[in-house]
Design an enzyme around this catalytic site. Structure first.
Site, PDB file in Angstrom:
ATOM      1  N   ASP A   1       0.876  -1.454  -0.091  1.00 49.43           N
ATOM      2  CA  ASP A   1       0.207   0.167  -0.076  1.00 49.43           C
ATOM      3  C   ASP A   1       0.923   1.165   0.210  1.00 49.43           C
ATOM      4  O   ASP A   1       1.629   1.042   0.208  1.00 49.43           O
ATOM      5  CB  ASP A   1      -1.015   0.449   1.213  1.00 49.43           C
TER       6      ASP A   1
ATOM      7  N   ASN B   1      -7.908  -2.317  14.683  1.00 47.33           N
ATOM      8  CA  ASN B   1      -8.902  -2.938  13.781  1.00 47.33           C
ATOM      9  C   ASN B   1      -8.940  -3.842  13.374  1.00 47.33           C
ATOM     10  O   ASN B   1      -9.585  -4.172  12.699  1.00 47.33           O
ATOM     11  CB  ASN B   1      -8.923  -1.461  13.392  1.00 47.33           C
TER      12      ASN B   1
ATOM     13  N   HIS C   1      -7.065  -4.347  10.114  1.00 47.33           N
ATOM     14  CA  HIS C   1      -6.737  -4.395   8.962  1.00 47.33           C
ATOM     15  C   HIS C   1      -5.572  -4.561   8.069  1.00 47.33           C
ATOM     16  O   HIS C   1      -4.701  -5.053   8.959  1.00 47.33           O
ATOM     17  CB  HIS C   1      -7.216  -2.743   8.623  1.00 47.33           C
TER      18      HIS C   1
ATOM     19  N   GLU D   1      -9.727  -0.972   5.085  1.00 45.42           N
ATOM     20  CA  GLU D   1      -9.942  -1.295   6.800  1.00 45.42           C
ATOM     21  C   GLU D   1     -11.315  -2.647   6.682  1.00 45.42           C
ATOM     22  O   GLU D   1     -12.267  -2.794   5.591  1.00 45.42           O
ATOM     23  CB  GLU D   1     -10.607  -0.111   6.355  1.00 45.42           C
TER      24      GLU D   1
HETATM   25  C1  GLP Z   1      -0.486   0.717   8.808  1.00 46.22           C
HETATM   26  C2  GLP Z   1       0.062  -0.723   7.181  1.00 46.22           C
HETATM   27  C3  GLP Z   1      -0.089  -2.475   7.662  1.00 46.22           C
HETATM   28  C4  GLP Z   1       0.332  -2.175   8.313  1.00 46.22           C
HETATM   29  C5  GLP Z   1      -0.354  -1.576   9.900  1.00 46.22           C
HETATM   30  C6  GLP Z   1       0.618  -2.112  11.450  1.00 46.22           C
HETATM   31  O1  GLP Z   1      -1.669   0.742   8.768  1.00 46.22           O
HETATM   32  N1  GLP Z   1      -1.061   0.159   6.215  1.00 46.22           N
HETATM   33  O2  GLP Z   1      -0.082  -2.487   6.274  1.00 46.22           O
HETATM   34  O3  GLP Z   1       0.209  -3.471   9.098  1.00 46.22           O
HETATM   35  O4  GLP Z   1       0.613   0.559  10.059  1.00 46.22           O
HETATM   36  O5  GLP Z   1       1.416  -1.314  11.221  1.00 46.22           O
HETATM   37  P1  GLP Z   1       2.466  -1.729  13.430  1.00 46.22           P
HETATM   38  O6  GLP Z   1       3.298  -3.045  12.396  1.00 46.22           O
HETATM   39  O7  GLP Z   1       3.376  -0.134  12.818  1.00 46.22           O
HETATM   40  O8  GLP Z   1       1.984  -1.835  13.886  1.00 46.22           O
END
Ligand code: GLP
Length: 242
Positions: free
Chosen positions: A67, A136, A138, A143
């Protein structure tokens, strides 16, 4: 589903890197799907060490990132382009022409999404998709919703995600409201998937994703249906699992 309980974040990172390295060794020219976020940082550090020690080469590897934020220029310190360059790509021998990240600055987002899918197809699909998970539930920026979005698409970020990611931007107001993400279908098409979760904040999402009902309201729950899924959790993230 193969669930691995790591003692702590360091072990999780080593195990995740070992799985990536195995994929690369068993298939020269492997295609990897890659995430951003704080969770995979340790895995990237391990992979960089393996490269520096001469144990691994990324020369023939192709990558597709999950993404990218919309409207954040590539060079901005908060773009996922910069994240990948600074934390991984600039430290290894990967051919930059083989690295793919959705273009969040495209003036034709729809076409960019279609083109991203075409590029994945042209590379013959993704061998190993590495995922993190949002608080959440995702994955990528898919989402919670009332339906599963299929292929790469533009998405409006949830307030919960905006608040969780505000730590990188300095304030909630500066976090982009939209992003481009690979869809659930793009993710489920990958030949194997590895999801990583570390820390207490992820325990609830991981429990629902792996032991709850399969629903687009908890996007990661769809992974229960994948036939080659590896889950690596540290003690805190796995603390609520049966
Ligand atoms: C972002 C990314 C996700 C990732 C998530 C969790 O929203 N788009 O791909 O898994 O954050 O991030 P973290 O690993 O910093 O908790």
């Amino acid at each position: 589903m193969n669930i691995i309980f790591a003692r702590d974040y360091d072990e999780l990172s080593r195990l995740a890197a070992a799985k990536v390295a195995d994929t690369m060794r068993s298939k020269p020219g492997a295609v990897l799907g890659l995430p951003t976020g704080s969770t995979p940082l340790g895995m990237y550090r391990e992979l960089i060490s393996m490269y520096k020690e001469g144990k691994l080469s990324f020369k023939d590897v192709t990558t597709f990132n999950l993404d990218e934020y919309e409207g954040i220029p590539k060079e901005d310190e908060n773009s996922y382009y910069r994240f990948m360059r600074d934390n991984f790509f600039s430290h290894i021998d990967i051919d930059k022409g083989r690295t793919n990240i959705p273009d969040g600055m495209s003036c034709d987002v729809e076409e960019e999404c279609r083109d991203y899918e075409r590029r994945i197809e042209k590379a013959s699909g993704i061998d190993l998709m590495v995922l993190g998970i949002g608080n959440n539930g995702h994955i990528g920026f898919n989402e919670p919703a009332s339906y599963y979005a299929g292929i790469t698409h533009r998405v409006k970020l949830h307030q919960n995600t905006i608040e969780a990611n505000a730590r990188f931007f300095g304030s909630v107001e500066k976090v982009p409201k939209y992003a481009v993400t690979m869809g659930i279908k793009s993710i489920m098409h990958c030949r194997s998937i590895m999801i990583l979760a570390s820390g207490k904040a992820k325990a609830g999402a991981i429990k629902k994703a792996l032991e709850g009902s399969i629903t687009p309201e908890l996007p990661a729950s769809v992974l229960q249906l994948h036939r080659d899924l590896t889950v690596i959790v540290d003690e805190e993230a796995g603390s609520l699992l049966k």
